[in-house]
Motif scaffolding. Structure first.
Motif, PDB file in Angstrom:
ATOM      1  N   CYS A   1      -9.690   7.173  -8.312  1.00 56.34           N
ATOM      2  CA  CYS A   1      -9.320   6.983  -6.898  1.00 56.34           C
ATOM      3  C   CYS A   1     -10.109   7.936  -5.991  1.00 56.34           C
ATOM      4  O   CYS A   1     -10.279   7.672  -4.804  1.00 56.34           O
TER       5      CYS A   1
ATOM      6  N   PHE B   1      -4.798   7.626  -9.334  1.00 55.57           N
ATOM      7  CA  PHE B   1      -5.137   7.666 -10.757  1.00 55.57           C
ATOM      8  C   PHE B   1      -6.649   7.813 -10.918  1.00 55.57           C
ATOM      9  O   PHE B   1      -7.391   7.851  -9.917  1.00 55.57           O
TER      10      PHE B   1
ATOM     11  N   LEU C   1      -4.765  -0.254  -7.101  1.00 55.87           N
ATOM     12  CA  LEU C   1      -3.688  -0.750  -7.958  1.00 55.87           C
ATOM     13  C   LEU C   1      -3.691  -2.272  -8.027  1.00 55.87           C
ATOM     14  O   LEU C   1      -3.189  -2.872  -8.971  1.00 55.87           O
TER      15      LEU C   1
ATOM     16  N   CYS D   1      -1.656  10.482  -2.081  1.00 52.57           N
ATOM     17  CA  CYS D   1      -1.059   9.292  -2.700  1.00 52.57           C
ATOM     18  C   CYS D   1      -0.295   9.633  -3.985  1.00 52.57           C
ATOM     19  O   CYS D   1      -0.871  10.207  -4.912  1.00 52.57           O
TER      20      CYS D   1
ATOM     21  N   CYS E   1     -11.017   6.632  -2.266  1.00 48.73           N
ATOM     22  CA  CYS E   1      -9.923   6.158  -1.412  1.00 48.73           C
ATOM     23  C   CYS E   1      -9.516   7.300  -0.490  1.00 48.73           C
ATOM     24  O   CYS E   1      -9.166   8.389  -0.956  1.00 48.73           O
TER      25      CYS E   1
ATOM     26  N   HIS F   1       0.854  -1.195   0.000  1.00 48.04           N
ATOM     27  CA  HIS F   1       0.000   0.000   0.000  1.00 48.04           C
ATOM     28  C   HIS F   1       0.888   1.244   0.000  1.00 48.04           C
ATOM     29  O   HIS F   1       1.873   1.306   0.746  1.00 48.04           O
TER      30      HIS F   1
HETATM   31 FE1  SF4 Z   1      -5.734   4.926  -2.972  1.00 51.23          FE
HETATM   32 FE2  SF4 Z   1      -5.525   4.982  -5.589  1.00 51.23          FE
HETATM   33 FE3  SF4 Z   1      -3.395   5.491  -4.063  1.00 51.23          FE
HETATM   34 FE4  SF4 Z   1      -4.368   3.041  -4.193  1.00 51.23          FE
HETATM   35  S1  SF4 Z   1      -3.460   4.189  -5.891  1.00 51.23           S
HETATM   36  S2  SF4 Z   1      -3.790   4.123  -2.336  1.00 51.23           S
HETATM   37  S3  SF4 Z   1      -6.551   3.425  -4.382  1.00 51.23           S
HETATM   38  S4  SF4 Z   1      -5.252   6.712  -4.198  1.00 51.23           S
END
Ligand code: SF4
Length: 333
Positions: free
Chosen positions: A300, A297, A320, A293, A287, A248
């Motif tokens: 999200c 993408f 992801l 982050c 998210c 993560h």
């Molecule tokens: Fe969240 Fe998207 Fe980052 Fe994954 S890639 S932690 S879903 S913001």
């Protein structure tokens, strides 16, 4: 191994004041599940506001749930009245962050450590005295008899935290919940106390729920780890596996922030996690980590990822990895 503690889909909601006349709801925990086997150690890691201390309180049966349940050794303790929790209170003990505020300054060390035995009506005076001295000896507050006569203001921060550990140990609990037990002691005592807790866990076989903001200490202390962000678990699995291959982006960021010792024998702090954590009262859509982050993408900010087993035993809540089940998965970065 049998499950000792199971927190199932726990949600905790607080009301927080907003200005003089209004208030808002804060979801401190949002559908969090953990299990702890007998004799196992689980670290819960996250920044402040992640909900880890609320989860510690849930594990100790001190927190009312808005949803979910807490089961200890097969017994549902969710919302049970205090009278029904007597056995549980003896079998599960807490060690808290600030040994100054959690230990009564008007009691001697001996009285502090003996108090749980009196509360639970265990042993006569001689038996209790022996148990107190044995507990003080185990946490290396020696000579135990001399320490028992002292008051907590006569001890260092590290020694006070050892008193708190002795008080938790004297009942021979099956579950110990340690909430940031070393965050307020000096650096030299920190490693000693963690080492001592691990030694005692191995010796007594108690299960440990270890709450910390410091992912580096989790590496040395626990068999499994759960990483929390804004009231949710975002990654969980065997500690060495998660720290060796964090999947993560938030776990990766926490690891990048771990201070690195340099050859000049000083400690160099690495880059902290970028940006401020959002308020739990107003979590971001989709998210919750998306505003911070580096891999965010399209989508999200709308789609809320749930925990998914990506590598055997390692679960991650990140888009992801949606549908990704390949052995040896590795996030770039
Ligand atoms: Fe969240 Fe998207 Fe980052 Fe994954 S890639 S932690 S879903 S913001």
């Amino acid at each position: 191994m049998t499950t000792l503690l199971s927190v199932q889909n726990a949600s905790v909601v607080f009301r927080a004041r907003q200005g003089l006349l209004s208030s808002t709801t804060v979801r401190a925990l949002d559908g969090v599940s953990i299990t702890l086997d007998r004799g196992e150690s689980l670290s819960v890691v996250g920044e402040s506001g992640s909900g880890k201390t609320t989860l510690a309180r849930v594990g100790l049966g001190l927190q009312r749930l808005a949803a979910g349940r807490v089961v200890f050794d097969g017994l549902d303790i969710t919302g049970a009245p205090e009278g029904r929790l007597k056995g549980f209170r003896r079998r599960a003990q807490g060690i808290f962050q600030d040994p100054f505020s959690s230990l009564d300054p008007y009691m001697t060390v001996g009285q502090i450590v003996e108090e749980p035995l009196l509360i639970h009506k265990i042993g006569g005076p001689e038996e209790r005295k022996g148990a107190v001295q044995a507990a003080l000896d185990e946490v290396r507050l020696r000579p135990a008899e001399e320490t028992a006569a002292k008051f907590t203001h006569q001890l260092s921060g590290g020694q006070r935290q050892r008193v708190a550990i002795a008080r938790a140990l004297v009942l021979k609990p099956e579950l110990i919940v340690a909430d940031e037990p070393v965050s307020m002691v000096d650096a030299s005592s920190r490693a000693e106390i963690l080492y001592l807790m691990r030694e005692l866990q191995e010796k007594h076989g108690a299960a440990f729920l270890y709450i910390t903001h410091d992912i580096a200490t989790a590496y040395h202390f626990s068999q499994r780890i759960a990483v929390m962000y804004l009231g949710r678990i975002v990654e969980t699995g065997p500690t060495r596996q998660v720290i060796g291959n964090p999947l993560h982006p938030y776990t990766q960021a926490l690891l990048r922030a771990v201070p690195e010792p340099d050859p000049a024998n000083r400690t160099r702090r690495r880059a902290p996690v970028e940006g401020e954590p959002p308020s739990p009262a107003h979590p971001p859509s989709g998210c919750r980590f998306h505003p911070r982050c580096p891999y965010a993408f399209e989508g999200c900010d709308r789609e809320d990822p749930r925990l998914l087993e990506v590598v055997a035993g390692q679960e991650v809540a990140c888009r992801l990895w949606k549908g990704f089940e390949e052995e040896g998965a590795r996030l770039p970065g």
